[in-house]
Design a protein around this motif. Sequence first.
Motif, PDB file in Angstrom:
ATOM      1  N   ALA A 199     -10.524   3.696  -2.611  1.00 35.41           N
ATOM      2  CA  ALA A 199     -10.334   3.124  -3.940  1.00 35.41           C
ATOM      3  C   ALA A 199     -11.485   2.192  -4.290  1.00 35.41           C
ATOM      4  O   ALA A 199     -12.111   1.594  -3.411  1.00 35.41           O
ATOM      5  CB  ALA A 199      -9.012   2.356  -4.003  1.00 35.41           C
ATOM      6  N   HIS A 218      -6.805  -1.668   3.378  1.00 35.05           N
ATOM      7  CA  HIS A 218      -6.076  -0.422   3.108  1.00 35.05           C
ATOM      8  C   HIS A 218      -6.687   0.306   1.911  1.00 35.05           C
ATOM      9  O   HIS A 218      -6.874   1.532   1.943  1.00 35.05           O
ATOM     10  CB  HIS A 218      -4.605  -0.721   2.821  1.00 35.05           C
ATOM     11  N   LEU A 219      -7.007  -0.448   0.878  1.00 37.25           N
ATOM     12  CA  LEU A 219      -7.542   0.155  -0.339  1.00 37.25           C
ATOM     13  C   LEU A 219      -8.953   0.687  -0.123  1.00 37.25           C
ATOM     14  O   LEU A 219      -9.295   1.791  -0.566  1.00 37.25           O
ATOM     15  CB  LEU A 219      -7.534  -0.868  -1.476  1.00 37.25           C
ATOM     16  N   MET A 275       2.253   1.742  -3.423  1.00 38.11           N
ATOM     17  CA  MET A 275       1.173   2.178  -4.316  1.00 38.11           C
ATOM     18  C   MET A 275       0.913   3.667  -4.168  1.00 38.11           C
ATOM     19  O   MET A 275       0.692   4.385  -5.159  1.00 38.11           O
ATOM     20  CB  MET A 275      -0.084   1.361  -4.006  1.00 38.11           C
ATOM     21  N   ARG A 276       0.951   4.168  -2.939  1.00 35.53           N
ATOM     22  CA  ARG A 276       0.765   5.598  -2.688  1.00 35.53           C
ATOM     23  C   ARG A 276       1.900   6.406  -3.329  1.00 35.53           C
ATOM     24  O   ARG A 276       1.679   7.472  -3.907  1.00 35.53           O
ATOM     25  CB  ARG A 276       0.695   5.870  -1.190  1.00 35.53           C
ATOM     26  N   PHE A 286       0.834  -1.203   0.000  1.00 30.84           N
ATOM     27  CA  PHE A 286       0.000   0.000   0.000  1.00 30.84           C
ATOM     28  C   PHE A 286       0.874   1.261   0.000  1.00 30.84           C
ATOM     29  O   PHE A 286       0.569   2.240  -0.700  1.00 30.84           O
ATOM     30  CB  PHE A 286      -0.918  -0.020   1.223  1.00 30.84           C
ATOM     31  N   VAL A 337     -12.268  -1.295  -5.797  1.00 30.24           N
ATOM     32  CA  VAL A 337     -11.439  -2.502  -5.888  1.00 30.24           C
ATOM     33  C   VAL A 337     -12.131  -3.570  -6.724  1.00 30.24           C
ATOM     34  O   VAL A 337     -13.304  -3.886  -6.518  1.00 30.24           O
ATOM     35  CB  VAL A 337     -11.117  -3.060  -4.488  1.00 30.24           C
ATOM     36  N   LEU A 356      -5.678   7.688  -3.381  1.00 35.43           N
ATOM     37  CA  LEU A 356      -6.196   6.634  -4.266  1.00 35.43           C
ATOM     38  C   LEU A 356      -7.718   6.671  -4.375  1.00 35.43           C
ATOM     39  O   LEU A 356      -8.312   5.825  -5.039  1.00 35.43           O
ATOM     40  CB  LEU A 356      -5.759   5.259  -3.753  1.00 35.43           C
ATOM     41  N   VAL A 379      -8.462  -0.163  -8.448  1.00 40.10           N
ATOM     42  CA  VAL A 379      -7.297  -1.022  -8.211  1.00 40.10           C
ATOM     43  C   VAL A 379      -7.711  -2.474  -8.417  1.00 40.10           C
ATOM     44  O   VAL A 379      -8.696  -2.946  -7.822  1.00 40.10           O
ATOM     45  CB  VAL A 379      -6.747  -0.835  -6.783  1.00 40.10           C
TER      46      VAL A 379
END
Length: 356
Positions: free
Chosen positions: A194, A188-189, A155-156, A152, A196, A168, A173
């Motif tokens: 986000a 987290h996403l 990704m950030r 994560f 997903v 995000l 994602v």
Amino acid sequence: MSIFDATGHEQVVFCHDPDTGLRAIIAVYSTALGPALGGTRFYPYASEEEALTDVLHLSEGMAYKNAIAGLDHGGGKAVIWGDPVADKSEALLRSYGRFVESLGGRYVTACDVGTYVEDMDHVARETRHVSGRSPESGGAGDSSILTAFGVFQAMRAAAQHRWGAVDLAGRTVGVAGLGKVGRHLLPHLVEAGAEVVACDVNDAAIRWTQEQFPQVRLVADADELIAAGIHVYAPCALGGVLNETALKTLDAEIVCGAANNQLASPEVAAELDRAGILYCPDYVVNSGGVIQVADEYDGAFDFKRAERRTAGIFETTGRILDRAKGEGTTPVAAADALAEERMAAVGRLQRMRLFR
């Protein structure tokens, strides 16, 4: 295969105990930064040659991973040739532990494919040079939680590099694989806002996701996933998924996932770059796990301390992506260069003899 000519490894040890059925190979690629650290893979290889090729490749990769993670550890890996379901036993694992101990600390082992914290507990009864044990045995337990946290963070950093902000929210994602790491990446996403999309071959993983995260859109397979209009592709299962076939349909702007060896060949890194897809090197992205096992081995494990160190993956990823852009090279080349520079700079200290 000529090990001396082809690998550059410091040491390759073949371990055989007919009474327990143990057939293992321990490969130490480098101890320039400290004891070689890397997990033990228990896998039913088709041949001895396949097992040897795998352990040599994996141990070299661990040297780069440990270096880029800022650890005082070199790279090593071990493979046990066999079926982990049918062949694994306490006696076999303890026999393996004795071979690890015989190296006198040059190699530190931990979990990998086919081995778990309970297995490391058995290994630890025969050697001090083991990490990834269960909390009940004084270990840190499952490392996939920090691995996902590190993914994560990477990704950030990639989002900031590509879109100018770490946010995000509103980005789609695609998570391929909802196993150990993928399932810990989901919260987290979702918390980051986000959207997903996910897939997995395991029905139990699909049912768990439906129950725990009903907002996640599930698709049939990875082929459908990469063509689902995603912004970020996160491979979290098998390696080799980034190949010529996948590149024809992949429309993501960022690839950032936990799977090892995502590139089907080294040339794919350049192809991704030409396609305008920002690839975050997998051994950087998934280094949260080795940061955890190193923290356990180097002293009494402290989750918060390991978490702070894992958060550094954000800065490391950003530095790699900035360097790649500045030098007109791929992120893989930039990451390799940073790792090699640290191995050379810190490794030279080993030549300064200390008198105690």
